[in-house]
Every structure is written in structure tokens, then in C-alpha cells.
Design a protein around this motif. Structure first.
Motif, short mmCIF file in Angstrom:
data_model
loop_
_atom_site.label_atom_id
_atom_site.label_comp_id
_atom_site.label_asym_id
_atom_site.label_seq_id
_atom_site.Cartn_x
_atom_site.Cartn_y
_atom_site.Cartn_z
N ALA A 1 -7.12 0.11 -8.42
CA ALA A 1 -6.77 -0.48 -7.11
C ALA A 1 -6.31 0.59 -6.13
N THR A 2 -7.05 1.67 -6.09
CA THR A 2 -6.67 2.82 -5.28
C THR A 2 -7.86 3.30 -4.48
N VAL A 3 -7.58 3.69 -3.24
CA VAL A 3 -8.59 4.29 -2.38
C VAL A 3 -8.16 5.71 -2.06
N TYR A 4 -9.15 6.59 -1.92
CA TYR A 4 -8.89 8.00 -1.71
C TYR A 4 -9.60 8.48 -0.44
N THR B 1 -13.48 7.23 -1.16
CA THR B 1 -13.91 6.63 -2.43
C THR B 1 -12.88 5.60 -2.87
N ARG B 2 -13.28 4.80 -3.83
CA ARG B 2 -12.35 3.81 -4.35
C ARG B 2 -12.47 3.74 -5.85
N SER C 1 -4.24 9.59 -1.27
CA SER C 1 -4.40 8.43 -2.15
C SER C 1 -3.64 7.24 -1.56
N CYS C 2 -4.13 6.07 -1.86
CA CYS C 2 -3.49 4.84 -1.39
C CYS C 2 -3.59 3.82 -2.51
N LEU D 1 0.87 -1.17 0.00
CA LEU D 1 0.00 0.00 0.00
C LEU D 1 0.91 1.22 0.00
N VAL D 2 0.78 2.04 -1.02
CA VAL D 2 1.65 3.21 -1.18
C VAL D 2 0.79 4.46 -1.15
N GLN D 3 1.03 5.30 -0.18
CA GLN D 3 0.24 6.50 0.02
C GLN D 3 0.88 7.71 -0.64
#
Length: 115
Positions: A76-79, A70-71, A21-22, A4-6
Motif C-alpha cells: 500500500a505504498t507509492v514511490y 511506481t506503486r 515513499s508514501c 498517508l505517511v511520507q
């Protein structure tokens, strides 16, 4: 491996906005709920927001109507969109997912709300 990269975060004045972002890898992203936590030296880790695999969201009371999670499944990212930021939102923010029997974490992002 699960990663997981933020990104995002930083310094903002009270009333301002930031988006975190993640980006994830190593999991079938669309199957999992994603969570945002925050931590300060004075407070234990706090679950701020969650989004389920089907898009249902939950928030801690202190951020309701100000933060939005949100996603984007193809990415494959969540915000975490954070509006009307207050000094007490200052913290290190972490994204997290429970997958394969383990809890995985992003590296953490500092958010500082100060004039």
C-alpha cells in the motif's frame, strides 16, 4: 481513517537522485490512483506525477524522463524516484489520493536541490 505517511527527501546536489515513499492505510489501496504534487512559495501546487490503479502513469512535462512513479499494492505504498534533479525541482512534495469523496494528503517532504 485514511493516513498517508511520507518518507525520503532531503538535500541533494544537482544531478543527484532521491526517492520519496508514501505509505497509506485506511483505504483499499489497489483500487485508487495516487498522485504526487509539489509546491514552492513562488509556484502554486503542481501535479507532478500520477499512477492509476492499473499502473498507468502520467507526468508533468518538466519531469518526464527524470521522475518515475511506481506503486506496491501489497505494501500500500507509492514511490517517486527522482533522477537528474535540478534546482528548480526544489519544493515540498506531497502524495495524495482521492478516496471516499475526499482528497487525502501526506504530510509533505522537503526536497532541496542545491550545490
Amino acid at each position: 481513517q485514511v493516513h498517508l505517511v511520507q518518507s525520503g527527501g532531503g538535500l541533494v546536489q544537482p544531478g543527484g537522485s532521491l526517492r520519496l515513499s508514501c505509505a497509506t492505510s485506511g483505504i483499499n489501496f489497489k483500487l485508487y490512483a495516487l498522485n504526487w504534487y509539489r509546491r514552492t512559495p513562488e509556484r502554486e501546487r503542481e501535479l507532478v506525477a500520477s499512477i492509476s490503479s492499473d499502473g498507468n502513469t502520467n507526468y508533468v512535462d518538466s519531469v518526464k524522463d527524470r521522475f518515475t512513479v511506481t506503486r506496491n499494492n501489497p505494501r500500500a505504498t507509492v514511490y517517486l524516484q527522482m533522477n537528474s534533479l535540478r534546482p528548480d525541482d526544489t519544493a515540498v512534495y506531497y502524495c495524495s489520493v482521492n478516496a471516499r469523496g475526499n482528497q487525502f494528503w501526506g504530510q509533505g517532504t522537503q526536497v532541496t536541490v542545491s550545490s
